[in-house]
Design an enzyme around this catalytic site. Structure first.
Site, PDB file in Angstrom:
ATOM      1  CG  ASN A   9      45.905  31.955  37.170  1.00  0.00           C
ATOM      2  OD1 ASN A   9      45.672  31.193  36.433  1.00  0.00           O
ATOM      3  ND2 ASN A   9      46.589  31.803  38.443  1.00  0.00           N
ATOM      4  CD1 TRP A  10      40.913  35.077  33.436  1.00  0.00           C
ATOM      5  CD2 TRP A  10      40.694  33.709  31.498  1.00  0.00           C
ATOM      6  NE1 TRP A  10      40.883  35.954  32.350  1.00  0.00           N
ATOM      7  CE2 TRP A  10      40.650  35.230  31.286  1.00  0.00           C
ATOM      8  CE3 TRP A  10      40.563  32.831  30.376  1.00  0.00           C
ATOM      9  CZ2 TRP A  10      40.273  35.812  29.794  1.00  0.00           C
ATOM     10  CZ3 TRP A  10      40.096  33.623  29.126  1.00  0.00           C
ATOM     11  CH2 TRP A  10      40.044  34.959  28.887  1.00  0.00           C
ATOM     12  CE  LYS A  11      43.923  31.394  40.781  1.00  0.00           C
ATOM     13  NZ  LYS A  11      43.985  31.544  42.120  1.00  0.00           N
ATOM     14  CG  HIS A  96      49.390  29.086  41.015  1.00  0.00           C
ATOM     15  ND1 HIS A  96      48.545  28.477  42.122  1.00  0.00           N
ATOM     16  CD2 HIS A  96      48.999  30.179  40.510  1.00  0.00           C
ATOM     17  CE1 HIS A  96      47.759  29.682  42.325  1.00  0.00           C
ATOM     18  NE2 HIS A  96      48.004  30.670  41.429  1.00  0.00           N
ATOM     19  CD  GLU A  98      45.020  28.117  43.069  1.00  0.00           C
ATOM     20  OE1 GLU A  98      44.984  28.164  41.717  1.00  0.00           O
ATOM     21  OE2 GLU A  98      44.635  29.259  43.694  1.00  0.00           O
ATOM     22  CD  GLU A 168      50.296  34.260  42.419  1.00  0.00           C
ATOM     23  OE1 GLU A 168      49.290  35.044  42.045  1.00  0.00           O
ATOM     24  OE2 GLU A 168      49.945  33.087  42.517  1.00  0.00           O
ATOM     25  N   GLY A 174      43.219  34.180  46.763  1.00  0.00           N
ATOM     26  CA  GLY A 174      41.694  34.145  46.869  1.00  0.00           C
ATOM     27  C   GLY A 174      41.227  34.409  48.309  1.00  0.00           C
ATOM     28  CB  SER A 214      43.611  39.269  47.697  1.00  0.00           C
ATOM     29  OG  SER A 214      43.215  37.957  47.953  1.00  0.00           O
ATOM     30  N   GLY A 235      44.070  36.730  39.885  1.00  0.00           N
ATOM     31  CA  GLY A 235      42.983  35.769  39.867  1.00  0.00           C
ATOM     32  C   GLY A 235      41.598  36.158  39.765  1.00  0.00           C
ATOM     33  N   GLY A 236      41.049  36.125  40.889  1.00  0.00           N
ATOM     34  CA  GLY A 236      39.543  36.437  40.912  1.00  0.00           C
ATOM     35  C   GLY A 236      39.037  37.767  40.143  1.00  0.00           C
TER      36      GLY A 236
HETATM   37  P1  PGA Z   1      43.592  35.877  43.468  1.00  0.00           P
HETATM   38  O1  PGA Z   1      44.649  34.630  42.753  1.00  0.00           O
HETATM   39  O2  PGA Z   1      44.026  37.160  42.812  1.00  0.00           O
HETATM   40  O3  PGA Z   1      42.447  35.434  43.264  1.00  0.00           O
HETATM   41  O4  PGA Z   1      44.041  35.974  44.716  1.00  0.00           O
HETATM   42  C1  PGA Z   1      45.821  35.175  42.601  1.00  0.00           C
HETATM   43  C2  PGA Z   1      46.635  33.795  42.082  1.00  0.00           C
HETATM   44  O5  PGA Z   1      46.099  32.555  42.377  1.00  0.00           O
HETATM   45  O6  PGA Z   1      47.109  34.025  41.144  1.00  0.00           O
END
Ligand code: PGA
Length: 251
Positions: A9-11, A96, A98, A168, A174, A214, A235-236
Site C-alpha cells: 500500500n504505497w499511499k 482503510h 486513513e 489493521e 505507521g 508496522s 505501508g512504509g
Molecule cells: P504501515 O501501514 O505498514 O506503514 O504501518 C500499513 C497500512 O496503512 O496499510
C-alpha cells in the site's frame, strides 16, 4: 485453499519513475519457490502501467487504494470502480483507517463502494481495526465486528468469496508499534469465526485475512506463521524493494 497475499500500500508516495523501478526490482528478485500473491497498490495514475508490468507473472497484480461510492457522472475528481477495472486492476482497498478518519468514511459509504467494486469484478481488500482507546477499553472486538457487519454481511456467499480482510489496528499503522502475534492472531481468529457463523466453514476457511500495521522484515515471518494470518498489508516497508522482498520471502 486460502491464498497468502502481500499487498504494497504505497499511499500517496512515489513519483511514477520511482514506482516503476520498484515494481521492476520486486518482479525480478522475488524467490520463485515462494507461493504468495503480491499486489501493488499504486496511486490511480500508475495503475495501468503497473498492471501491464505485472502481466508477465500470474502471482503479481494491482489494486487501487480506494474507489468512489458513486457509479459515474458529475463528481469531479472521483474515480469509479468501473474505471479502475478498465485499467487492469484486480483489487481495490476499501475502508482503510486513513480514509475513515481523514475523509470521514462511514461503514455505510464503504458498503456502497464494496458493491460498486464487486459489480465491476474487482476483488475487495476490506480494512478494519480499532483505535488505541478502543483497545484499552476492551471494545476492539465489538468495534471490528460492527465494521464487518455494517459493510460486508449483506453480501451473498458467492460475493463474499471476492473479499479479503485486512486487520489493521490504527495504533500500529505507521507508528513502528506492531500488534503482538497473540493480539493479531486473536483478532484474526475472531474475524474468521464471524464469517463462519454468518456464512459457513467453506467461506471462513477460504478467507484470507491479512495483518497491517508496522509490518516489517523483522516481524513478518512470526506474524505470518500464525494459523489465521495469511499475509500482510504493508505501508512504509513496501516503499523499499529490499524490505518488501524480505517480507514477501518470509513466507
Ligand atoms: P504501515 O501501514 O505498514 O506503514 O504501518 C500499513 C497500512 O496503512 O496499510
Amino acid at each position: 485453499m486460502r491464498k497468502n497475499i502481500v499487498v504494497a500500500n504505497w499511499k500517496m508516495n512515489l513519483v511514477r519513475s520511482d514506482a516503476l523501478i520498484l515494481v521492476h526490482e520486486v518482479l525480478s528478485n522475488k524467490a520463485d519457490n515462494i507461493s504468495v500473491n503480491v499486489v501493488f497498490a499504486p496511486s490511480y495514475p500508475y495503475i495501468y502501467k503497473v498492471a501491464k508490468l505485472c502481466e508477465i507473472n500470474d502471482n503479481f497484480s494491482v489494486s487501487a487504494q480506494d474507489c468512489s461510492s458513486r457509479k459515474q457522472g458529475a463528481h469531479t475528481g472521483e474515480v469509479s470502480a468501473e474505471m479502475i477495472a478498465s485499467c487492469g486492476a484486480e483489487y481495490v482497498i476499501l475502508g482503510h483507517s486513513e480514509r475513515r478518519i481523514k475523509f470521514n468514511e462511514s461503514n455505510e459509504q464503504i458498503k456502497h463502494k464494496i458493491d460498486n467494486a464487486l459489480e465491476n469484478n474487482l476483488k475487495v481488500i476490506f480494512c478494519c481495526g480499532e483505535s488505541l482507546q478502543q483497545r484499552d477499553s476492551e471494545l476492539h472486538f465489538d468495534w471490528v465486528e460492527e465494521q464487518i457487519k455494517e459493510s460486508i454481511f449483506h453480501l451473498s456467499k458467492d460475493q463474499v468469496k471476492c473479499v479479503t480482510l485486512a486487520y489493521e489496528p490504527i495504533w500500529a499503522i505507521g507508528t513502528g508499534k506492531t500488534a503482538s502475534t497473540v493480539q493479531a492472531q486473536d483478532m484474526h481468529h475472531f474475524i474468521r469465526n464471524l464469517f463462519e457463523k454468518k456464512y459457513d466453514n467453506d467461506v471462513s476457511d477460504n478467507l484470507s485475512i491479512l495483518y497491517g500495521g508496522s509490518c516489517n522484515p523483522n516481524n513478518a515471518s512470526q506474524l505470518f506463521s500464525q494459523n489465521d494470518i495469511d499475509g500482510g498489508l504493508i505501508g512504509g516497508a513496501s516503499l523499499h524493494s529490499d524490505k518488501f522482498l524480505a517480507i514477501i520471502n518470509s513466507f
